[in-house]
Design a protein around this motif. Structure first.
Motif, PDB file in Angstrom:
ATOM      1  N   SER A 281       0.812  -1.212   0.000  1.00  0.00           N
ATOM      2  CA  SER A 281       0.000   0.000   0.000  1.00  0.00           C
ATOM      3  C   SER A 281       0.847   1.264   0.000  1.00  0.00           C
ATOM      4  O   SER A 281       0.327   2.362  -0.155  1.00  0.00           O
ATOM      5  N   GLY A 282       2.151   1.108   0.223  1.00  0.00           N
ATOM      6  CA  GLY A 282       2.990   2.292   0.387  1.00  0.00           C
ATOM      7  C   GLY A 282       3.132   2.662   1.853  1.00  0.00           C
ATOM      8  O   GLY A 282       3.960   3.471   2.224  1.00  0.00           O
ATOM      9  N   GLY A 283       2.320   2.040   2.710  1.00  0.00           N
ATOM     10  CA  GLY A 283       2.363   2.330   4.146  1.00  0.00           C
ATOM     11  C   GLY A 283       3.470   1.559   4.853  1.00  0.00           C
ATOM     12  O   GLY A 283       4.100   0.671   4.278  1.00  0.00           O
ATOM     13  N   VAL A 284       3.692   1.930   6.131  1.00  0.00           N
ATOM     14  CA  VAL A 284       4.794   1.350   6.898  1.00  0.00           C
ATOM     15  C   VAL A 284       4.592  -0.158   7.109  1.00  0.00           C
ATOM     16  O   VAL A 284       5.524  -0.945   6.913  1.00  0.00           O
ATOM     17  N   ASP A 285       3.373  -0.564   7.478  1.00  0.00           N
ATOM     18  CA  ASP A 285       3.167  -1.974   7.849  1.00  0.00           C
ATOM     19  C   ASP A 285       3.451  -2.925   6.691  1.00  0.00           C
ATOM     20  O   ASP A 285       4.220  -3.877   6.832  1.00  0.00           O
TER      21      ASP A 285
ATOM     22  N   PRO B  55      -0.040   7.857   8.179  1.00  0.00           N
ATOM     23  CA  PRO B  55      -1.020   6.836   7.788  1.00  0.00           C
ATOM     24  C   PRO B  55      -1.918   7.411   6.691  1.00  0.00           C
ATOM     25  O   PRO B  55      -2.198   8.616   6.671  1.00  0.00           O
ATOM     26  N   PHE B  56      -2.315   6.535   5.788  1.00  0.00           N
ATOM     27  CA  PHE B  56      -3.199   6.964   4.686  1.00  0.00           C
ATOM     28  C   PHE B  56      -4.257   5.879   4.509  1.00  0.00           C
ATOM     29  O   PHE B  56      -3.930   4.702   4.433  1.00  0.00           O
TER      30      PHE B  56
ATOM     31  N   TRP C 246       0.717  13.653  13.422  1.00  0.00           N
ATOM     32  CA  TRP C 246       0.577  12.201  13.206  1.00  0.00           C
ATOM     33  C   TRP C 246      -0.024  11.905  11.838  1.00  0.00           C
ATOM     34  O   TRP C 246       0.343  10.956  11.179  1.00  0.00           O
ATOM     35  N   GLN C 247      -0.951  12.743  11.425  1.00  0.00           N
ATOM     36  CA  GLN C 247      -1.594  12.550  10.126  1.00  0.00           C
ATOM     37  C   GLN C 247      -2.148  13.880   9.638  1.00  0.00           C
ATOM     38  O   GLN C 247      -2.660  14.668  10.433  1.00  0.00           O
ATOM     39  N   ALA C 248      -2.046  14.132   8.362  1.00  0.00           N
ATOM     40  CA  ALA C 248      -2.593  15.376   7.801  1.00  0.00           C
ATOM     41  C   ALA C 248      -3.079  15.145   6.388  1.00  0.00           C
ATOM     42  O   ALA C 248      -2.594  14.240   5.705  1.00  0.00           O
ATOM     43  N   GLY C 249      -4.028  15.942   5.973  1.00  0.00           N
ATOM     44  CA  GLY C 249      -4.512  15.830   4.593  1.00  0.00           C
ATOM     45  C   GLY C 249      -5.559  16.887   4.321  1.00  0.00           C
ATOM     46  O   GLY C 249      -6.066  17.544   5.242  1.00  0.00           O
ATOM     47  N   ALA C 250      -5.876  17.054   3.032  1.00  0.00           N
ATOM     48  CA  ALA C 250      -6.897  18.033   2.637  1.00  0.00           C
ATOM     49  C   ALA C 250      -8.187  17.304   2.310  1.00  0.00           C
ATOM     50  O   ALA C 250      -8.177  16.137   1.928  1.00  0.00           O
TER      51      ALA C 250
END
Ligand code: XMP
Length: 502
Positions: free
Chosen positions: A214-218, A379-380, A422-426
């Motif tokens: 997914s592109g995420g850390v996990d 996180p996304f 921790w997390q940001a987005g529009a």
């Protein structure tokens, strides 16, 4: 590997006890009280819980192995004392909140390094009024005589307070697992990585594994462990749903290739957008996206011949079964970015990080030498920008959101704020409002900016970003993104609001 077993009676703090143990570099597992103990362990902790031992159907402990050190907390302690003939009394001595713990026996190894008088957090209504024969009281509070006990001649301890609220609680857990149980505290990110890679080599041999990234850390850390174990027998699939951040597909695919992954990138944006056409209900969006992920992934996976395993980046909070006490039911959260297990592939599951907490995944990522850019990525959500674009998704709106989001995230990085939240987005709101640009009246969309601080996403506080920074981002978005004439900042915390708007 030294293991501490935590027997869960349903306390909301059980996970925090596990965190305390893991912080000492000791491996532990949480199991529901109803499960028999089947493995060899260095020590056992009985958790607290919402039940009363005085209830007829109070949960019972499984059979405990002899000679294994035992630390019992709250309900666990009352249960142990009651089973050995002690007397437990209800409510008259109930104690909630801060109180002073007086240690009667400072020489007890459980209390090494703990001041003889220290503040603790109590939260219980029952208490042990009479200890069983052979039990010795080693600490008390103003209202509870037997706040801690020890079983003479054995390494069995009780400690009443909800330990994790106080530094001294962590110290007591440390004394128990390192000194009393004799754990060596060598369960580090490096050791985990090394032993997991060895175990995966043995488990998988020459078998092939397919895994969605997914592109995420996990998923990246899980895939790296697999790749180090079986090399190109790990086949990774990275799906572009068309709902990723601006340029994210290309950027992440490059990064994965740079890490040496055997990976195929699949562009499936058209399919996702076609299937989402006309849909504005958030849950329906999620379902369509989950289904499409599985379809695209399955089709791609079928092209790889002779695969017998499916890799997943499941982590411990998704796995822990909370004990079904006090009416609570077994709860297993599944939140996988690839949309769950494609059943018709008939694959066995391999989940290299299923015993890790989120911050431990990062530590293992550091041990594996993964770049900071991957490990510190916010996180996304799996459904991507679809749940940040309120209402129906159109290519035009998606492009507006991607542009605004890119300005915001890039701005956070440039201002040194990205790693402070921790997390940001529009978010693109489905309303238009009136503005003025030059001499022209405008009637355009509104962008909301969200930034939160959190530990695990379960609760979150809105980030106090500097006004000057918000002013700059607002100006940049309105000037550079056609179709937006207003920017607002979300000042809601979770609960009662959620992090994502849909
Ligand atoms: P909420 O909005 O529930 O979000 O406060 C908490 C955390 O979970 C993420 N999130 C998701 N992740 N699939 C995911 O993979 C989803 O459907 C989903 N919904 C929310 C969210 O980004 C936040 O980190």
């Amino acid at each position: 590997m030294d293991t501490i077993l935590i027997i869960d009676f349903g306390s909301q703090y059980t996970k925090l006890i596990a965190r305390c143990v893991r912080e000492q570099n000791v491996y532990c597992e949480i199991v529901p009280y109803s499960k028999p103990i089947s493995k060899e362990v260095k020590g056992i902790i009985l958790s607290g819980g919402p039940s009363s031992v005085l209830d007829a159907n109070a949960p019972k402990a499984p059979e405990l192995p002899e000679g294994v050190p035992l630390l019992a907390i709250c309900y666990g302690a009352q249960l142990l004392a009651s089973e050995k003939g002690g007397i437990i009394e209800a409510s008259s001595t109930s104690e909630y909140g801060r109180t002073m713990l007086e240690i009667k026996d400072v020489s007890d190894p459980l209390f090494a390094g703990v001041p003889s008088s220290s503040e603790v957090w109590m939260s219980h209504s029952d208490s042990i009024s009479t200890l069983p024969k052979g039990f010795k009281s080693i600490a008390s509070t103003e209202r509870v005589a037997n706040a801690a006990y020890r079983v003479c001649g054995q390494n069995i301890f009780q400690f009443h307070p909800e330990v994790q609220h106080k530094e001294n609680g962590a110290e007591i857990i440390k004394n128990f697992i390192l000194d009393i149980c004799g754990c060596d505290g060598t369960w580090t990110g490096e050791n985990f990585a090394e032993s997991t890679i060895t175990a995966l080599k043995k488990q998988l041999g020459n078998d092939k594994v397919v895994m969605g990234l997914s592109g995420g850390v996990d998923s990246t850390v899980a895939a790296t462990l697999l790749q180090k174990a079986i090399g190109d027998n790990l086949h990774c699939i990275f799906v572009d749903s068309g709902l990723l951040r601006k340029n994210e597909f290309e950027r992440v695919l490059e990064q994965y290739k740079g890490l040496g992954f055997n990976i195929s990138g699949v562009r499936a944006g058209d399919k996702f957008l076609a299937d989402l056409k006309g849909v504005s209900d958030p849950e329906t969006k999620r379902k369509i996206i989950g289904r499409d992920f599985v379809e695209v992934f399955t089709e791609e996976a079928k092209k790889i011949k002779g695969v017998s395993w499916l890799g997943q980046g499941t982590i411990y909070p998704d796995v822990i079964e909370s004990s079904p006490v006090g009416g609570a039911s077994v709860c297993i959260k599944s939140h996988h970015n690839v949309g769950g297990l494609p059943a018709n592939l008939h694959l066995k599951l391999v989940e290299p990080i299923r015993m890790l907490f989120k911050d431990e995944v990062r530590k293992v990522g550091v041990a594996l030498g993964l770049p900071d850019e991957i490990l510190s990525r916010h996180p996304f959500p799996g459904p991507g920008l679809a749940i940040r674009l309120i209402g129906e998704i159109t290519p035009e709106k998606l492009s507006i959101l991607q542009e605004a989001d890119a300005i915001y995230v890039e701005g956070l990085r440039e201002a040194g704020l990205y790693n402070k939240v921790w997390q940001a987005g529009a978010i693109l709101l489905p309303i238009k409002s009136v503005g003025v640009m030059g001499d022209e009246r405008t009637y355009e969309y509104t962008i909301a900016l969200r930034a939160v601080n959190s530990i695990d996403g379960m609760t979150a506080d809105w980030a106090r970003l500097p006004y000057d920074f918000l002013a700059k981002i607002s100006g940049d978005i309105i000037n550079k993104v056609k179709g937006v004439n207003r920017v607002v900042y979300d000042i809601s915390s979770k609960p009662p609001s959620t992090i994502e708007w849909e």
